[in-house]
Design an enzyme around this catalytic site. Structure first.
Site, PDB file in Angstrom:
ATOM      1  N   HIS A   1     -44.094 -38.414   7.002  1.00 47.79           N
ATOM      2  CA  HIS A   1     -42.814 -39.081   7.284  1.00 47.79           C
ATOM      3  C   HIS A   1     -41.654 -38.108   7.122  1.00 47.79           C
ATOM      4  O   HIS A   1     -40.747 -38.033   7.961  1.00 47.79           O
ATOM      5  CB  HIS A   1     -42.588 -40.240   6.298  1.00 47.79           C
TER       6      HIS A   1
ATOM      7  N   HIS B   1     -41.426 -35.466   9.835  1.00 46.46           N
ATOM      8  CA  HIS B   1     -40.973 -36.143  11.054  1.00 46.46           C
ATOM      9  C   HIS B   1     -39.445 -36.285  11.017  1.00 46.46           C
ATOM     10  O   HIS B   1     -38.745 -35.966  11.989  1.00 46.46           O
ATOM     11  CB  HIS B   1     -41.648 -37.514  11.145  1.00 46.46           C
TER      12      HIS B   1
ATOM     13  N   HIS C   1     -49.387 -38.322   3.390  1.00 41.45           N
ATOM     14  CA  HIS C   1     -48.800 -39.403   4.196  1.00 41.45           C
ATOM     15  C   HIS C   1     -47.273 -39.348   4.158  1.00 41.45           C
ATOM     16  O   HIS C   1     -46.609 -39.314   5.203  1.00 41.45           O
ATOM     17  CB  HIS C   1     -49.312 -40.733   3.628  1.00 41.45           C
ATOM     18  N   GLU C   2     -46.711 -39.333   2.945  1.00 38.55           N
ATOM     19  CA  GLU C   2     -45.248 -39.374   2.820  1.00 38.55           C
ATOM     20  C   GLU C   2     -44.596 -38.085   3.310  1.00 38.55           C
ATOM     21  O   GLU C   2     -43.489 -38.112   3.855  1.00 38.55           O
ATOM     22  CB  GLU C   2     -44.840 -39.673   1.371  1.00 38.55           C
TER      23      GLU C   2
END
Length: 598
Positions: A394, A397, A390-391
């Site tokens: 980020h 991105h 998940h992190e």
């Protein structure tokens, strides 16, 4: 002897992030701090003259962006240094200075928008034709003119900006209380050994197979919040008042409308999310009933919600193994993406383990011109593997956005931020399910997906409705006492979890420990992001390279267009309930699949 957390200097350096990539020394930070202080005077010279000519507008915008870029670097370094050990007063001081500088910069630049708003659309177009360099700022300028009705005079904007340091107070107080001052009780684990409850260990304890351990941890954590419940109510009440203050001075109909307008997202998108989820609570109720049956309990309590339903399968996943799982799971995103991921794993991007005083939770952060960073509090379980995926979603991105956008458009909106992170989790769960023949493991993974969905879509939508209600209460002149907050929260908890779950008295206190309630209508983006990510992940797996290229373009877009438009180009229309309904259908299928395996 209780299991206490290690001091930071006992953690191996290879598991710590390398903040020296931002500033090699604190002295370098000081030099940039002083440089920004000096440049503030230069910015001030544009006040009253910014839009006198196209050259002035270009020079002024260039200078403001140059200074803001350095200021964000100062802030990033200071807040991450503080988060390493929130007890360290030298970095508390550094962070406070960075925050003050940020507010001073906001105050100094507060003339920018009001002066730009004095231009007509025709004059703006004329300036854009005159100066080639201004074309860079076209979207920024369009966005400012879009919000023309909500900006005030330069003098009033300066006063609003000066209030920033005060209105940040409630969150800062909450954060210090929550991370630095609260020490939770010691309980006995399943072996009878003493262990202190911490933020990082809480979910692990909630997943414990021993029900007595879960119950003790649950009651221990909330007993500490209950001691300070009136303080937490007061800080949240003040935070909500600050959101309403900004909405009213900017002439919005509500705090919700004000918060969403920054992303150019209509209030209907928020309300439709709540309505669509509440119209589809039956699959959630079915899952809770199934959980109760599998656990074989007379009553399903809130401390029974997190424990895996496959009791005889204990999956321990060390961090090094977690990295390999994430790499394999994200292979559909292509070699370019995977190479960036591996670089992140091997180049000081990640702070892995919990230490005394370290900020709880997980996040991705950073600044323009330097690689992104990820804070974890990793423990050896599957949930933390998904947190890593998940992190890093980020982080990558941010990496793509920074590499492909100028500073002015690099900081993508939070509305799209949760898409990249959740898409990684979606691909990982699909990979893991496809690559195991073991029915117990498959059941465990489906259970994990159901928990992910419950936590990200149903729970975050419940949070979103809670935020909406408490803001409306204050807008109507009602103060948020601890009693009222508990009453609202417990009622929602009963509604979302359904008749087969006992809403324990302690769960009425849960709002007190959620930092996101200070973020001004942030949490709904988890649910919309999950829905968009589910749709995009399916397209990537079905269409292959064509969908991957559209997705990578989405990651590169930053803030160069409005969030709903950026997502639409990637292939998802979030202005309709369809992606949310589609995600719920997937959840329902997984519940049915789980029931058949049980």
């Amino acid at each position: 002897m209780a299991k206490e957390l290690p001091e930071r200097n006992k953690i191996d350096d290879k598991y710590k992030w390398d903040l020296e990539d931002i500033y090699k020394t604190d002295e370098e930070w000081e030099k940039d701090f002083n440089r920004v202080k000096d440049k503030l005077k230069d910015i001030a010279t544009f006040q009253g003259k910014l839009v006198n000519s196209s050259q002035n507008l270009l020079d002024g915008l260039n200078l403001i962006m140059e200074v803001e870029e350095v200021a964000t670097r100062l802030y990033a370094y200071a807040h991450m240094r503080q988060d390493e050990d929130t007890r360290d007063q030298s970095y508390q001081s550094l962070f406070n200075r960075a925050q003050s500088l940020h507010n001073e910069l906001a105050s100094i630049t507060s003339f920018m928008v009001p002066e730009i708003l004095t231009l007509s659309r025709e004059q703006m177009n004329k300036y854009l034709e005159e100066k080639e360099g201004l074309k860079l700022y076209r979207h920024l300028l369009d966005n400012i003119l879009r919000q023309k009705d909500h900006y005030l005079s330069a003098k009033e904007e300066r006063l609003i900006a000066m209030a920033g340091e005060v209105t940040q107070g409630p969150y800062n107080i909450f954060s210090m209380m929550n991370n630095a001052d609260l020490t939770f009780p010691i309980i006995k684990d399943e072996k009878g050994e003493e262990v202190r409850v911490t933020h990082g260990r809480f979910i692990e304890l909630m997943e414990n197979k021993n029900r007595r351990v879960r119950k003790d941890a649950f009651k221990a954590l909330y007993s500490k919040y209950n001691e300070f419940i009136n303080t937490f109510a007061s800080t949240l009440n003040t935070a909500v008042k600050s959101h309403i203050y900004y909405a009213r001075v900017r002439k919005y109909n509500s705090a919700l409308e004000s918060a969403l307008d920054d992303d150019n997202v209509p209030v209907d998108v928020y309300n439709n999310l709540i309505k669509t989820i509440k119209d589809n609570l039956k699959p959630m109720y079915k899952y809770m009933k199934l959980r109760k049956e599998i656990l074989g309990v007379d009553e399903l309590h809130m401390y029974d919600i997190y424990t895996p339903l496959v009791s005889d399968l204990d999956i321990k996943i060390p961090y090094e193994e977690a990295k390999e799982m994430v790499i394999n799971g994200l292979k559909p995103l292509g070699d370019e993406y995977l190479n960036i991921l591996k670089e992140g794993f091997n180049s000081g991007w990640i702070d892995v383990y919990e230490n005394k005083g370290k900020r709880s939770g997980a996040y991705s952060s950073g600044c323009y011109g330097v690689h992104p960073y990820v804070l974890l509090n990793y423990t050896d379980n599957l949930d933390n593997v998904f947190t890593l995926a998940h992190e890093m979603g980020h982080a990558i991105h941010t990496y793509y956005s920074n590499k492909n956008q100028p500073f002015v458009y690099a900081n993508y909106k939070i509305f799209v931020a949760e898409v990249a992170s959740t898409l990684n989790e979606t691909l990982l769960i699909k990979y893991l399910l496809e690559n195991t023949q073991d029915e117990k493991k498959k059941k465990y993974l489906i259970n994990h997906y159901l928990e992910q969905f419950r936590g990200t879509v149903y729970r975050q939508t419940m949070f979103a409705e809670f935020e909406k209600i408490i803001h409306e209460k204050v807008e109507q002149g009602q103060p948020l006492t601890s009693g009222l907050l508990k009453e609202i929260y417990k009622k929602l908890n009963e509604e979302y979890y359904g008749p087969d779950v006992v809403s324990d008295e302690e769960i009425a206190l849960e709002w007190a420990r959620i930092p996101h309630f200070y973020y001004n209508f942030y949490v709904y983006k988890y649910a919309t992001g999950f829905s968009a990510a589910t749709a995009l992940a399916n397209k990537i797996l079905e269409e292959g390279d064509k969908a991957v290229q559209r997705y990578i373009q989405f990651l590169k877009s930053g803030d160069s267009d409005y969030p709903l438009n950026v997502l639409k180009k990637a292939g998802v229309d979030m202005s309709s309930p369809e992606p949310i309904e589609s995600a719920i259908s997937t959840f329902k299928e997984f519940v049915d699949r789980f029931e058949k395996l049980s």
